[in-house]
Design an enzyme around this catalytic site. Structure first.
Site, PDB file in Angstrom:
ATOM      1  N   THR A 163       0.846  -1.195   0.000  1.00 11.62           N
ATOM      2  CA  THR A 163       0.000   0.000   0.000  1.00 11.62           C
ATOM      3  C   THR A 163       0.882   1.246   0.000  1.00 11.62           C
ATOM      4  OG1 THR A 163      -1.778  -1.146   1.143  1.00 11.62           O
ATOM      5  CG2 THR A 163      -1.771   1.249   1.315  1.00 11.62           C
ATOM      6  N   ASN A 168      -5.482  -9.877  -8.511  1.00 13.50           N
ATOM      7  CA  ASN A 168      -5.667 -10.785  -7.380  1.00 13.50           C
ATOM      8  C   ASN A 168      -6.995 -11.529  -7.435  1.00 13.50           C
ATOM      9  OD1 ASN A 168      -5.955  -7.862  -6.968  1.00 13.50           O
ATOM     10  ND2 ASN A 168      -7.069  -8.431  -5.117  1.00 13.50           N
ATOM     11  N   HIS A 182       4.389 -10.355   2.376  1.00 12.69           N
ATOM     12  CA  HIS A 182       3.446 -11.380   2.842  1.00 12.69           C
ATOM     13  C   HIS A 182       2.716 -12.103   1.713  1.00 12.69           C
ATOM     14  CE1 HIS A 182      -0.600  -9.311   2.611  1.00 12.69           C
ATOM     15  NE2 HIS A 182       0.188  -8.263   2.466  1.00 12.69           N
ATOM     16  N   THR A 211      13.083   5.077  11.007  1.00 12.76           N
ATOM     17  CA  THR A 211      13.976   3.961  11.346  1.00 12.76           C
ATOM     18  C   THR A 211      13.455   2.683  10.694  1.00 12.76           C
ATOM     19  OG1 THR A 211      14.566   5.022  13.407  1.00 12.76           O
ATOM     20  CG2 THR A 211      14.983   2.654  13.265  1.00 12.76           C
ATOM     21  N   CYS A 255      -8.383  -8.732  -0.901  1.00 17.12           N
ATOM     22  CA  CYS A 255      -7.755  -7.904   0.127  1.00 17.12           C
ATOM     23  C   CYS A 255      -8.762  -7.026   0.839  1.00 17.12           C
ATOM     24  CB  CYS A 255      -6.717  -6.984  -0.479  1.00 17.12           C
ATOM     25  SG  CYS A 255      -5.430  -7.856  -1.288  1.00 17.12           S
TER      26      CYS A 255
HETATM   27  N1  PLP Z   1      -1.778  -4.587  -4.459  1.00 18.99           N
HETATM   28  C1  PLP Z   1      -2.358  -5.773  -4.631  1.00 18.99           C
HETATM   29  C2  PLP Z   1      -2.523  -6.333  -6.019  1.00 18.99           C
HETATM   30  C3  PLP Z   1      -2.815  -6.509  -3.529  1.00 18.99           C
HETATM   31  O1  PLP Z   1      -3.412  -7.695  -3.716  1.00 18.99           O
HETATM   32  C4  PLP Z   1      -2.657  -5.959  -2.239  1.00 18.99           C
HETATM   33  C5  PLP Z   1      -3.152  -6.712  -1.062  1.00 18.99           C
HETATM   34  O2  PLP Z   1      -2.631  -7.757  -0.692  1.00 18.99           O
HETATM   35  C6  PLP Z   1      -2.023  -4.717  -2.109  1.00 18.99           C
HETATM   36  C7  PLP Z   1      -1.608  -4.051  -3.250  1.00 18.99           C
HETATM   37  C8  PLP Z   1      -1.811  -4.078  -0.760  1.00 18.99           C
HETATM   38  O3  PLP Z   1      -0.888  -4.805  -0.023  1.00 18.99           O
HETATM   39  P1  PLP Z   1      -0.643  -4.528   1.544  1.00 18.99           P
HETATM   40  O4  PLP Z   1      -1.988  -4.716   2.202  1.00 18.99           O
HETATM   41  O5  PLP Z   1       0.364  -5.538   1.925  1.00 18.99           O
HETATM   42  O6  PLP Z   1      -0.154  -3.146   1.712  1.00 18.99           O
END
Ligand code: PLP
Length: 392
Positions: free
Chosen positions: A73, A152, A202, A238, A326
């Site tokens: 993000t 996704n 992750h 940091t 997500c």
């Molecule tokens: N972009 C994509 C394609 C995602 O699937 C996700 C969520 O996993 C993100 C960005 C945002 O990732 P995060 O929640 O690790 O910041």
């Protein structure tokens, strides 16, 4: 009850080998990488740079072009806003696809208060970006194109090389959100031709709360955060050293194990795909049939509501996703947002069905027996729900 996890696109468990390497950086190796006058600090700085080199190695980049962030993000916000602010003298127009993750879409939309304009380019029924529409949407004041590498929700992989060529010909910067692909399939920033690329730990068995932005040499961005000039001034604060070390280790493991993981995922995916096609009448697979992520199967079934399917599967210990993996349960979205996935709407799935789609994303530790168990229980659940459906 047995638990089967089929939602690896939303997150993955941190590999125990990664956790083991991270642990000393919470305790004995607690130094601050900026404290270079004594040993703890020097060791921390060394670990940080080793991690940077490993992450760069996974995507064919130079270590100096990796900026660590708190996740995808932040990396997406950094790319979109940072490039926009640093290039506003050239123009204020940004192009996205219709199926971007909210961290790209809303970061770009937030720029409208600085006078930026956004064009969203449509995708076809497989979720592949319409390259003709992309070319047509380019204006004299376009400064940035941002298109995700793989979606996704429907698993489709976008033609990043073609998009990069279009952007380069017009002198426009190109960012790709590669959360769905880095660590899962081969990603090489030079071969793809991107100027900036986002990744998250992750999504491929690394820790949560750590990610990175690749930024090609010479590209200017304005930082989101001002402060102590860490990360060459691009990202002050940091560093999350345990997370960074973890991201480095997982990058190295992913690079080594990727070919065998892909082979394993393709076998399971085909088993799942074939099994579903044979056992469920009126099932509609979404996304591209071949240009898709190896462990990804997405579909909707007629006359069976997606969330009810998920609940019944959860009673059997099977965990998978509906709608946007997500963000299917975030606060602050309107009822309309929650009612229909923007991705499924973009590929032309009728809105009453958009809430009914399922996404199965397999992981390296899933096995044949788990897929067979799913195929055994799923048809009965569909039948039961169809029997209660008012639409049948
Ligand atoms: N972009 C994509 C394609 C995602 O699937 C996700 C969520 O996993 C993100 C960005 C945002 O990732 P995060 O929640 O690790 O910041």
């Amino acid at each position: 009850m047995r638990k089967i996890f089929f939602d690896h696109i939303s997150t993955t468990p941190t590999d125990p080998r990664v956790v083991e390497e991270m642990l000393p950086y919470f305790t004995s190796q607690f130094g601050n990488p900026s404290s270079l006058f004594y040993e703890h600090g020097q060791q921390a700085a060394k670990a940080l740079e080793e991690a940077r080199a490993k992450v760069a190695g996974l995507i064919g980049a130079e270590a100096q072009n990796i900026i660590f962030t708190s996740g995808a993000t932040e990396a997406n916000n950094m790319a979109i806003k940072g490039i926009a602010w640093a290039n506003e003298d050239k123009g204020r127009h940004i192009i996205l696809s219709d199926i971007e993750h909210f961290s790209v879409l809303f970061a770009a939309q937030a720029l409208s208060r600085w006078g930026f304009e956004i064009t969203r380019v449509p995708v076809d029924s497989y979720g592949i970006i319409d390259l003709g529409a992309l070319k047509a949407s380019i204006r004299a004041d376009t400064i940035l194109i941002s298109i995700m590498h793989a979606n996704n929700e429907i698993g489709t992989i976008e033609p990043i090389v073609e998009i990069a060529n279009i952007a380069r010909e017009k002198g426009i910067l190109f960012h790709a959100d590669a959360v769905g692909t880095v660590g899962i399939i081969p990603v090489n920033v030079g071969e793809l031709g991107v100027d900036a690329l986002t990744l998250a730990g992750h999504s491929f068995y690394g820790p949560k709360g750590i990610g990175a932005l690749y930024l090609k040499q010479g590209i200017r961005i304005d930082p989101l955060l001002q402060g102590g000039f860490q990360e060459a001034g691009y990202r002050s604060g940091t560093e999350n050293l345990p997370g960074t070390v973890g991201l480095g280790v997982v990058a190295q493991i992913a690079k080594e194990e990727m070919p065998s993981r892909i082979e394993h995922l393709l076998i399971l995916r085909d088993l799942l795909w074939r099994g579903l096609s044979q056992r469920i009448q009126d099932i509609h697979f979404t996304g591209h049939p071949t240009q898709r992520l190896p462990g990804h199967v997405s579909f909707w079934v007629e006359n069976a509501e997606g969330e009810s399917l998920l609940l019944h599967l959860a009673f059997k210990g099977i965990e998978l996703a509906s709608g946007s993996a997500c963000s299917s349960n975030i606060r602050g979205r309107t009822e309309e947002d929650l009612a229909a996935s923007q991705v499924l709407t973009a590929i032309g799935v009728p809105s009453h069905i958009c809430t009914g789609s399922l996404t199965i994303s397999l992981g390296k530790d899933n096995n044949r027996e788990e897929v067979e168990y799913f195929l055994e229980v799923f048809p009965g659940i569909v039948e039961r729900l169809r029997a209660m459906s008012p639409w049948k």
